[in-house]
Design an enzyme around this catalytic site. Sequence first.
Site, mmCIF file in Angstrom:
data_model
loop_
_atom_site.group_PDB
_atom_site.id
_atom_site.type_symbol
_atom_site.label_atom_id
_atom_site.label_comp_id
_atom_site.label_asym_id
_atom_site.label_seq_id
_atom_site.Cartn_x
_atom_site.Cartn_y
_atom_site.Cartn_z
ATOM 1 N N GLN A 127 35.419 -59.463 38.045
ATOM 2 C CA GLN A 127 34.588 -60.591 38.500
ATOM 3 C C GLN A 127 33.124 -60.204 38.640
ATOM 4 O O GLN A 127 32.266 -61.086 38.748
ATOM 5 C CB GLN A 127 35.117 -61.133 39.835
ATOM 6 C CG GLN A 127 36.520 -61.695 39.755
ATOM 7 C CD GLN A 127 36.592 -63.024 39.001
ATOM 8 O OE1 GLN A 127 35.574 -63.639 38.667
ATOM 9 N NE2 GLN A 127 37.802 -63.474 38.708
ATOM 10 N N SER A 156 37.507 -57.690 31.848
ATOM 11 C CA SER A 156 38.212 -58.760 31.150
ATOM 12 C C SER A 156 37.179 -59.623 30.428
ATOM 13 O O SER A 156 36.158 -59.989 31.020
ATOM 14 C CB SER A 156 38.984 -59.599 32.168
ATOM 15 O OG SER A 156 39.626 -60.667 31.514
ATOM 16 N N ALA A 157 37.450 -59.967 29.166
ATOM 17 C CA ALA A 157 36.460 -60.711 28.378
ATOM 18 C C ALA A 157 36.268 -62.134 28.878
ATOM 19 O O ALA A 157 35.152 -62.657 28.880
ATOM 20 C CB ALA A 157 36.901 -60.744 26.910
ATOM 21 N N HIS A 158 37.361 -62.773 29.309
ATOM 22 C CA HIS A 158 37.261 -64.218 29.516
ATOM 23 C C HIS A 158 36.539 -64.639 30.781
ATOM 24 O O HIS A 158 36.262 -65.818 30.981
ATOM 25 C CB HIS A 158 38.635 -64.894 29.397
ATOM 26 C CG HIS A 158 39.606 -64.618 30.501
ATOM 27 N ND1 HIS A 158 39.916 -65.564 31.444
ATOM 28 C CD2 HIS A 158 40.358 -63.539 30.805
ATOM 29 C CE1 HIS A 158 40.837 -65.075 32.280
ATOM 30 N NE2 HIS A 158 41.117 -63.849 31.909
ATOM 31 N N CYS A 167 45.864 -67.549 38.958
ATOM 32 C CA CYS A 167 47.153 -66.954 38.630
ATOM 33 C C CYS A 167 48.167 -67.204 39.723
ATOM 34 O O CYS A 167 49.356 -67.240 39.478
ATOM 35 C CB CYS A 167 47.009 -65.463 38.398
ATOM 36 S SG CYS A 167 45.331 -64.897 38.401
ATOM 37 N N ASN A 218 37.828 -62.026 43.572
ATOM 38 C CA ASN A 218 37.913 -63.234 42.744
ATOM 39 C C ASN A 218 37.929 -64.526 43.557
ATOM 40 O O ASN A 218 37.552 -65.571 43.059
ATOM 41 C CB ASN A 218 39.142 -63.168 41.829
ATOM 42 C CG ASN A 218 40.396 -62.758 42.562
ATOM 43 O OD1 ASN A 218 40.439 -61.717 43.214
ATOM 44 N ND2 ASN A 218 41.414 -63.576 42.487
HETATM 45 N N1 PMP Z 1 41.419 -58.790 38.285
HETATM 46 C C1 PMP Z 1 40.767 -59.824 38.816
HETATM 47 C C2 PMP Z 1 39.897 -59.609 40.014
HETATM 48 C C3 PMP Z 1 40.883 -61.092 38.241
HETATM 49 O O1 PMP Z 1 40.238 -62.121 38.781
HETATM 50 C C4 PMP Z 1 41.715 -61.259 37.102
HETATM 51 C C5 PMP Z 1 41.869 -62.608 36.435
HETATM 52 N N2 PMP Z 1 42.374 -63.615 37.265
HETATM 53 C C6 PMP Z 1 42.382 -60.141 36.591
HETATM 54 C C7 PMP Z 1 42.198 -58.926 37.204
HETATM 55 C C8 PMP Z 1 43.286 -60.237 35.399
HETATM 56 O O2 PMP Z 1 42.534 -60.300 34.219
HETATM 57 P P1 PMP Z 1 43.210 -60.796 32.850
HETATM 58 O O3 PMP Z 1 43.251 -62.285 32.944
HETATM 59 O O4 PMP Z 1 42.252 -60.318 31.786
HETATM 60 O O5 PMP Z 1 44.533 -60.168 32.723
#
Ligand code: PMP
Length: 375
Positions: free
Chosen positions: A172, A192-194, A317, A144
Amino acid sequence: MRTYLDHNATAPLRPEAREAMLQALDAVGNPSSVHAEGRGARAILEEAREQVAALVGVRPSQVVFTSGATEANNWVLHAGWDAILVSGIEHDSVLAPARTFCREVIDLPAERSGVVRVDHVQAALAQRAGRSERVLLSLQLANNETGVIQPVAEAAALARELGVLVHSDAVQAVGRVPVDFEALGVDFLSLSAHKLGGPKGVGALILRDGLEIAPLIVGGGQERRRRSGTENVAGIAGFGAAAAAARRDLNEQQRIALLRDRLEREAIEIAPEAQVIGREATRLPNTTCLALAGASAETLVIRFDLAGVAVSAGAACSSGKVGASTVLAAMGLPDDLARSAIRVSLGWTTTERDIDAFLAAWSAIAGGQQHRAVA
Ligand code: PMP
């Protein structure tokens, strides 16, 4: 006018996803109800399941909807492993459950380029050979922060020979590079959808056909007893529509790669002391991690924000936390370089104008040793 270059944190909602969600919000029924209203809601779920399955080349029955990739990762890592092989470049939603739920966590080293080498995976696997234990290898498909793509298929082939199951966090990668579950040879894949233009708060775990693990969330037995809780019908509808749009538009990534390459080339021309982290490795087409030794990433992000440009310092995050990115630290980057790295991530909304805006801001912030003043 804002310039949004933080698609790896979250991508703007695609119009197809918004439309599907609005329609789904009017579906009255509970998908578990047998009446017509219930069947209507169920039909929305099943169409979305087909769309998500098609994006990664699996059967719809292999897709289990979750509240996001964090839940999907927690679910897999919670499933009673004796040991988990994992690298420090993984997302916290893999590392934290590994450390929390598993007795033994075996660290896989990452190269300075950001790649986890297959021979290191092989060496770690060999040490476990012959023991009767449940071992999981968890190796992300793309990082990411740097966009570096990992040799998941090669590592999974080695693991398979030794009876070790394989999980990959593909959050990603999907929608940005072709992802085929069978070709990867993994057992579990988190989505992940977003990150692909769907809504936040919905994701999926893809499981190998016939493979079951203990559910993390028990209750009403939804999702074929694999994940209880009344389904987020509107969110799932948006996820399905975004997955279909991302699949349709996969060729768009060539355009995005050209924009990213221009951004990197011109950013280095403006500030020759800047470095692109992970440049030697195969990367996603949309991500660049730019380090400017001597500068502070937090200050850079604020200066870009004031200039109307959204970028990030490492993972969204973990921003807000003090300390350098754990991903860059795991790659062995010196602390001052890691603390100076910003992530710029492009996506389906990005145009030449966004790159112009970034470069104008970069020139004012980082050109001509300006950044010495932002350390
Ligand atoms: N794995 C990776 C590599 C991510 O970049 C993210 C989001 N920052 C996540 C997991 C977590 O996904 P979600 O926001 O759907 O919990």
